[in-house]
Design an enzyme around this catalytic site. Structure first.
Site, PDB file in Angstrom:
ATOM      1  N   TYR A  17      38.867  30.535  48.319  1.00  0.00           N
ATOM      2  CA  TYR A  17      37.808  29.597  47.963  1.00  0.00           C
ATOM      3  C   TYR A  17      37.159  28.951  49.189  1.00  0.00           C
ATOM      4  CZ  TYR A  17      39.369  30.257  43.239  1.00  0.00           C
ATOM      5  OH  TYR A  17      39.685  30.826  42.043  1.00  0.00           O
ATOM      6  N   TYR A 145      43.799  27.243  33.880  1.00  0.00           N
ATOM      7  CA  TYR A 145      43.615  28.188  34.987  1.00  0.00           C
ATOM      8  C   TYR A 145      44.524  29.392  34.748  1.00  0.00           C
ATOM      9  CZ  TYR A 145      43.541  30.556  39.398  1.00  0.00           C
ATOM     10  OH  TYR A 145      43.405  31.531  40.340  1.00  0.00           O
ATOM     11  N   ASP A 246      51.101  31.299  29.584  1.00  0.00           N
ATOM     12  CA  ASP A 246      50.994  31.640  31.000  1.00  0.00           C
ATOM     13  C   ASP A 246      51.936  30.694  31.757  1.00  0.00           C
ATOM     14  OD1 ASP A 246      50.352  31.919  33.649  1.00  0.00           O
ATOM     15  OD2 ASP A 246      48.178  31.918  33.349  1.00  0.00           O
ATOM     16  N   LYS A 286      54.362  33.925  40.674  1.00  0.00           N
ATOM     17  CA  LYS A 286      54.579  32.903  41.703  1.00  0.00           C
ATOM     18  C   LYS A 286      56.036  32.823  42.201  1.00  0.00           C
ATOM     19  CE  LYS A 286      50.370  30.474  41.705  1.00  0.00           C
ATOM     20  NZ  LYS A 286      49.418  30.168  40.646  1.00  0.00           N
TER      21      LYS A 286
HETATM   22  C1  LIG Z   1      48.417  31.095  40.156  1.00  0.00           C
HETATM   23  C2  LIG Z   1      48.229  31.295  38.708  1.00  0.00           C
HETATM   24  C3  LIG Z   1      47.700  32.499  38.206  1.00  0.00           C
HETATM   25  C4  LIG Z   1      47.227  33.622  39.097  1.00  0.00           C
HETATM   26  O1  LIG Z   1      48.239  34.189  39.867  1.00  0.00           O
HETATM   27  P1  LIG Z   1      47.851  35.013  41.197  1.00  0.00           P
HETATM   28  O2  LIG Z   1      49.163  35.542  41.669  1.00  0.00           O
HETATM   29  O3  LIG Z   1      47.222  34.032  42.138  1.00  0.00           O
HETATM   30  O4  LIG Z   1      46.905  36.085  40.796  1.00  0.00           O
HETATM   31  C5  LIG Z   1      47.585  32.620  36.832  1.00  0.00           C
HETATM   32  N1  LIG Z   1      47.974  31.652  36.005  1.00  0.00           N
HETATM   33  C6  LIG Z   1      48.502  30.477  36.452  1.00  0.00           C
HETATM   34  C7  LIG Z   1      48.950  29.442  35.472  1.00  0.00           C
HETATM   35  C8  LIG Z   1      48.636  30.258  37.819  1.00  0.00           C
HETATM   36  O5  LIG Z   1      49.121  29.095  38.259  1.00  0.00           O
END
Ligand SMILES: *Cc1c(COP(=O)(O)O)cnc(C)c1O
Length: 433
Positions: A17, A145, A246, A286
């Site tokens: 970004y 997100y 997610d 992550k």
């Molecule tokens: C960081 C994140 C993503 C994306 O993961 P990347 O490894 O950066 O592609 C998707 N969903 C959530 C909730 C995140 O925190």
């Protein structure tokens, strides 16, 4: 590092970004050890970010280094098409043991965004196989997100996700306001009623409801009551939608639970987590490899997997080159073992109570709108957007690595951080605000 290297970086390398016309300053890091980053000029910074939720054990961790070295001597990579290997199988076994019950069909993806792409494709393929090819929309919350590739971006918050710029390119999905803030704020019955109307309106064209459970991360560091998760589950069941959690940010203990999604088969399952519903599909990433390598996974129930297998395509239509990368799987196994063998519950709780205590004085500042803490996440929300370059210069001066975004200054340190280092981070934040 020479000045010309920084000039090269400024001129040619995009950072997350940023603009290449007028980039913000970057800090050259030479090495990282424990909970500290060492800059090229020798200064040491206490890490308040875990490199964006990843490095839960800190840096240069002997067990994780060993896992990588050992695996590299055997094979760093081999294709996953028509081949399998021990690191992938071992990782699968560990995930099945610790994930919410029933989420035992595993797709290994190469980044969080890709795992969300896969989750969304799974949902569409599932509905297609169920005889609903028209169910292609997604329902989601504002303020979310889910990643930066196209499908995840289409379910990110329309404002912070810059949907305006990508209008016509992004598929359009349906957004509902996020639940009112506060983990302990009692659930609002009118929210459920209005969300029910929203489902009535859009469900027949929709494949799934995708949310970050309890903590909306990069969309605004917003916490909400887990009681809403049961509302989501009920509405999805009523309308034949899949529920996607997610947990790329929340997974592996960050909120104080191993995962927010409930009913886990693993030990360490708190009564709080048990009360939460189980989604049909979940994404993790992550902290999966302890921040060593990029790896993520999309996991689903056998019902979802079987239905996709009966569909027209007959297969899950995705298969990245680096799927199941052995190095990444091996270090993920080592990271999970290290986490489960550690007193992580106590560590996260102690980080929580200290964040709450040490960040409290920030609330006195007239520039601060709110201070909130959940698990090992501490958030200071300002009234105005933070001047990132100025704030970072101030934090670095104080010996802290903290990266604000928008109106938010937040801390999510490695679980292994010492009390003194945590205090240093909080003091840096309080001093700045
Ligand atoms: C960081 C994140 C993503 C994306 O993961 P990347 O490894 O950066 O592609 C998707 N969903 C959530 C909730 C995140 O925190």
């Amino acid at each position: 590092m020479q000045v010309s290297d920084l000039d090269f970086d400024r001129k040619y390398l995009w950072h997350p970004y940023t603009s290449l016309r007028d980039p913000l300053p970057v800090y050259p890091v030479a090495s990282a050890n424990g909970c500290r980053l060492r800059l090229e000029d020798g200064r040491e910074l206490v890490d308040g970010m875990s490199s964006w939720w990843c490095a839960i054990h800190g840096y240069n961790v002997p067990e994780l280094n060993d896992a990588i070295h050992e695996q590299a001597r055997k094979m760093s990579h081999v294709m996953f098409g028509g081949i399998t290997h021990e690191p992938a199988i071992e990782l699968g076994k560990r995930l099945v043991k610790i994930l919410p019950k029933g989420l035992d069909r595993i797709f290994l993806a190469d980044s969080g965004s890709v795992s969300v792409e896969v989750a969304m494709k799974m949902a569409v393929q599932y509905q297609h196989a169920m005889g609903f090819p028209e169910r292609q929309k997604f329902l989601t919350l504002r303020g979310g997100y889910h990643g930066d590739t196209t499908a995840p971006m289409s379910v990110c918050d329309p404002v912070t996700g810059m949907h305006q710029v990508f209008q016509g390119f992004l598929p359009e999905h349906a957004f509902f306001r996020r639940p009112p803030g506060g983990y302990a704020t009692p659930a609002d019955p009118t929210y459920e009623a209005e969300l029910a109307d929203f489902f009535e309106q859009y469900a027949c064209q929709s494949a799934a409801f995708i949310v970050e459970p309890v903590v909306q991360g990069a969309g605004g560091m917003h916490f909400y009551n887990p009681a809403y998760l049961r509302v989501f589950r009920r509405l999805c069941d009523r309308h034949g939608l899949l529920l996607i959690f997610d947990e790329i940010a929340t997974g592996f203990g960050r909120t104080g639970e191993l995962f927010v999604g409930g009913g886990g088969a693993g030990k360490n399952l708190s009564s709080k987590q048990e009360a939460n519903p189980i989604p049909d599909i979940m994404t993790i990433g992550k902290a999966l490899t302890g921040g060593y390598m990029t790896l993520a996974a999309t996991v689903c129930t056998h019902q979802v997997a079987d239905t996709i297998g009966r569909g027209e395509a007959g297969v899950m239509m995705h298969g990245p080159t680096f799927m199941g990368n052995p190095l990444a799987c091996a270090v993920a196994c080592a990271s999970i073992d290290l986490l489960l063998a550690s007193p992580w519950v106590g560590r996260v709780e102690s980080i929580r109570s200290r964040l709450a205590a040490y960040l409290r004085p920030a609330a006195q500042s007239t520039r601060v709108k709110a201070v909130r803490v959940l698990g090992a996440i501490g958030v200071v929300e300002m009234h105005e957007p933070v001047d990132v370059a100025a704030a970072q210069a101030c934090f670095v001066e104080a010996g802290a690595w903290i990266r604000p975004f928008g109106k938010l200054i937040y801390l999510m340190p490695p679980y292994t951080i010492t009390e003194d280092d945590l205090e240093l981070l909080c003091r840096a934040v309080v001093k700045y605000v």
